[in-house]
Scaffold this motif. Structure first.
Motif, short mmCIF file in Angstrom:
data_model
loop_
_atom_site.label_atom_id
_atom_site.label_comp_id
_atom_site.label_asym_id
_atom_site.label_seq_id
_atom_site.Cartn_x
_atom_site.Cartn_y
_atom_site.Cartn_z
N GLU A 76 0.79 -1.23 0.00
CA GLU A 76 0.00 0.00 0.00
C GLU A 76 0.82 1.28 0.00
O GLU A 76 0.35 2.32 -0.46
N VAL A 77 2.05 1.23 0.53
CA VAL A 77 2.82 2.47 0.66
C VAL A 77 3.28 2.99 -0.69
O VAL A 77 3.31 2.27 -1.69
N ASP A 78 3.69 4.27 -0.70
CA ASP A 78 4.18 4.90 -1.93
C ASP A 78 5.68 4.66 -2.12
O ASP A 78 6.16 4.67 -3.26
N LEU A 79 6.39 4.45 -1.00
CA LEU A 79 7.84 4.33 -1.08
C LEU A 79 8.34 3.49 0.09
O LEU A 79 7.78 3.54 1.19
N ILE A 80 9.40 2.73 -0.15
CA ILE A 80 10.01 1.92 0.92
C ILE A 80 11.44 2.38 1.12
O ILE A 80 12.25 2.33 0.19
N ALA A 81 11.76 2.84 2.32
CA ALA A 81 13.12 3.24 2.67
C ALA A 81 13.80 2.04 3.33
O ALA A 81 13.28 1.48 4.30
N CYS A 82 14.96 1.66 2.82
CA CYS A 82 15.60 0.44 3.31
C CYS A 82 17.11 0.60 3.33
O CYS A 82 17.67 1.46 2.64
N GLU A 83 17.78 -0.23 4.11
CA GLU A 83 19.24 -0.17 4.23
C GLU A 83 19.92 -0.46 2.89
O GLU A 83 20.71 0.32 2.39
N THR A 124 18.96 -1.60 -0.93
CA THR A 124 17.84 -1.80 -1.86
C THR A 124 17.89 -3.17 -2.51
O THR A 124 16.83 -3.77 -2.79
N ARG A 125 19.09 -3.71 -2.74
CA ARG A 125 19.20 -5.04 -3.36
C ARG A 125 18.67 -6.12 -2.43
O ARG A 125 18.00 -7.06 -2.86
N HIS A 126 18.95 -5.97 -1.14
CA HIS A 126 18.50 -6.95 -0.16
C HIS A 126 16.98 -6.92 -0.05
O HIS A 126 16.32 -7.98 -0.06
N THR A 127 16.40 -5.73 0.09
CA THR A 127 14.95 -5.61 0.23
C THR A 127 14.23 -6.02 -1.05
O THR A 127 13.12 -6.56 -1.00
N GLN A 128 14.87 -5.80 -2.19
CA GLN A 128 14.25 -6.18 -3.46
C GLN A 128 14.01 -7.69 -3.54
O GLN A 128 13.02 -8.16 -4.11
N LYS A 129 14.92 -8.47 -2.93
CA LYS A 129 14.73 -9.93 -2.91
C LYS A 129 13.46 -10.30 -2.15
O LYS A 129 12.73 -11.20 -2.56
N LEU A 130 13.22 -9.61 -1.02
CA LEU A 130 12.00 -9.86 -0.25
C LEU A 130 10.76 -9.49 -1.06
O LEU A 130 9.79 -10.25 -1.11
N LEU A 131 10.81 -8.33 -1.72
CA LEU A 131 9.66 -7.89 -2.53
C LEU A 131 9.42 -8.83 -3.71
O LEU A 131 8.27 -9.16 -4.03
N ASN A 132 10.48 -9.28 -4.35
CA ASN A 132 10.33 -10.20 -5.47
C ASN A 132 9.70 -11.52 -5.02
O ASN A 132 8.89 -12.11 -5.75
N HIS A 133 10.09 -11.98 -3.81
CA HIS A 133 9.55 -13.24 -3.29
C HIS A 133 8.04 -13.16 -3.13
O HIS A 133 7.34 -14.16 -3.36
N TYR A 134 7.53 -11.98 -2.76
CA TYR A 134 6.09 -11.82 -2.56
C TYR A 134 5.42 -11.03 -3.69
O TYR A 134 4.29 -10.58 -3.54
N GLU A 135 6.14 -10.88 -4.80
CA GLU A 135 5.62 -10.23 -6.01
C GLU A 135 5.04 -8.85 -5.71
O GLU A 135 3.92 -8.52 -6.10
N ILE A 136 5.85 -8.07 -4.99
CA ILE A 136 5.47 -6.70 -4.66
C ILE A 136 6.35 -5.74 -5.46
O ILE A 136 7.58 -5.88 -5.46
N GLU A 137 5.74 -4.79 -6.14
CA GLU A 137 6.49 -3.81 -6.92
C GLU A 137 6.28 -2.43 -6.32
O GLU A 137 5.20 -1.86 -6.38
N LYS A 138 7.35 -1.91 -5.72
CA LYS A 138 7.30 -0.59 -5.11
C LYS A 138 8.67 0.08 -5.28
O LYS A 138 9.72 -0.60 -5.29
N PRO A 139 8.69 1.40 -5.42
CA PRO A 139 9.98 2.10 -5.50
C PRO A 139 10.72 2.02 -4.17
O PRO A 139 10.11 2.06 -3.09
N LEU A 140 12.05 1.89 -4.24
CA LEU A 140 12.90 1.79 -3.06
C LEU A 140 13.88 2.96 -3.02
O LEU A 140 14.31 3.45 -4.06
N VAL A 141 14.23 3.36 -1.81
CA VAL A 141 15.25 4.38 -1.63
C VAL A 141 16.15 3.92 -0.49
O VAL A 141 15.68 3.38 0.52
#
Length: 281
Positions: free
Chosen positions: A21-28, A30-47
């Motif tokens: 639901e969020v507009d943006l995900i702030a993470c330590e 981005t490559r690490h968090t992208q793996k989590l998002l890909n696993h659950y088929e979530i597409e969101k911009p990361l910073v």
């Protein structure tokens, strides 16, 4: 928001919904968090939001939040702010009256504690001990009379020295080394600090480590406090080994013996007077 510390299945339904639901995900990372998002088929911009850019990035994210954006803050593993970045952003948000909503999730320290076999009614989380040996020993000296289970995070290349210092300063307490918790090579080593040290000499630790040090026997604490070592000798030892100034050394030595700093100071004065009188005699 809490994210998995290893096993990607350790994430709540609420966390997954909010990430969608969020507009943006702030993470330590981005490559690490992208793996989590890909696993659950979530597409969101990361910073990226980490210790090296936290100062400037917090202000940038605050502007977006004031403009109405919904932002999720995650760390690479576990809860943000717990030995991870995030404190500056949270305090900025609160100062500007922007709501901060916690989304609970996995925590390495609680997971390790639950399986450690050590007392868990009360515990002290220290985070990462200082990397430098002298500073680490100084921190451990301040924990010398701590009688709760102590939990620290440690790097694998420093854990052997850390355990050696802990055994020398805190005594040979019961302990648990939790390695790679929730991951494929999860391992728990339990025993006295001396036993853990011996085990690591044979097979050095790898991966992410949580070290838990149990309380010592109450009689051991009394023995330490009432030992033959004089107060003045203990103060000098703390100054020499822990690199404390005299004021801090006296304060810590007094605490070990259940004395106020004033009473400890008076005891030192009395000891010097007695020594002087005996010398004159």
């Amino acid at each position: 928001m809490g994210t998995p510390i290893g096993n990607l299945e350790d994430i709540t339904l609420r966390a997954l919904r909010i990430l969608k639901e969020v507009d943006l995900i702030a993470c330590e990372d981005t490559r690490h968090t992208q793996k989590l998002l890909n696993h659950y088929e979530i597409e969101k911009p990361l910073v990226s939001y980490h210790e090296h850019n936290e100062l400037t990035r917090s202000s940038e994210l605050l502007i977006k939040l004031e403009q109405g954006a919904q932002i999720a803050l995650v760390s690479d593993a576990g809860m943000p702010l717990v030995s991870d970045p995030g404190y500056r952003l949270v305090t900025l948000c609160l100062r500007h009256q922007i709501p901060v909503v916690p989304v609970p999730g996995p925590s390495a320290l609680l997971a390790a504690l639950s399986a450690s076999g050590l007392p868990n009614e009360q515990f002290l989380f220290v985070g990462f001990l200082p990397a430098r040996g002298g500073e680490r020993r100084c921190t451990l000296e301040h924990l010398r009379i701590e009688n709760r289970t102590i939990i620290v995070y440690e790097a694998p290349h420093r854990v052997q020295e850390c355990i050696s210092d802990a055994q020398e300063i805190l005594g040979d307490r019961p302990a648990c080394l939790a390695r790679e918790v929730t991951k494929l090579h999860e391992e728990f080593l339990r025993g006295k600090l001396s036993a853990l040290a011996a085990s690591l000499k044979e097979r050095p630790a790898r991966g992410e480590i949580t070290l838990l040090i149990g309380p010592s026997d109450s009689s051991d604490i009394s023995a330490n406090a009432d030992s033959a070592q004089s107060l003045s000798d203990r103060v000098e030892e703390l100054i020499r080994q822990a690199k404390l100034d005299r004021r801090e050394a006296l304060k810590l030595a007094a605490k070990e013996r259940g004395l106020t700093r004033r009473a400890a100071y008076q005891q030192l004065v009395d000891t010097r007077d007695t020594t002087t009188e005996n010398g004159d005699a």
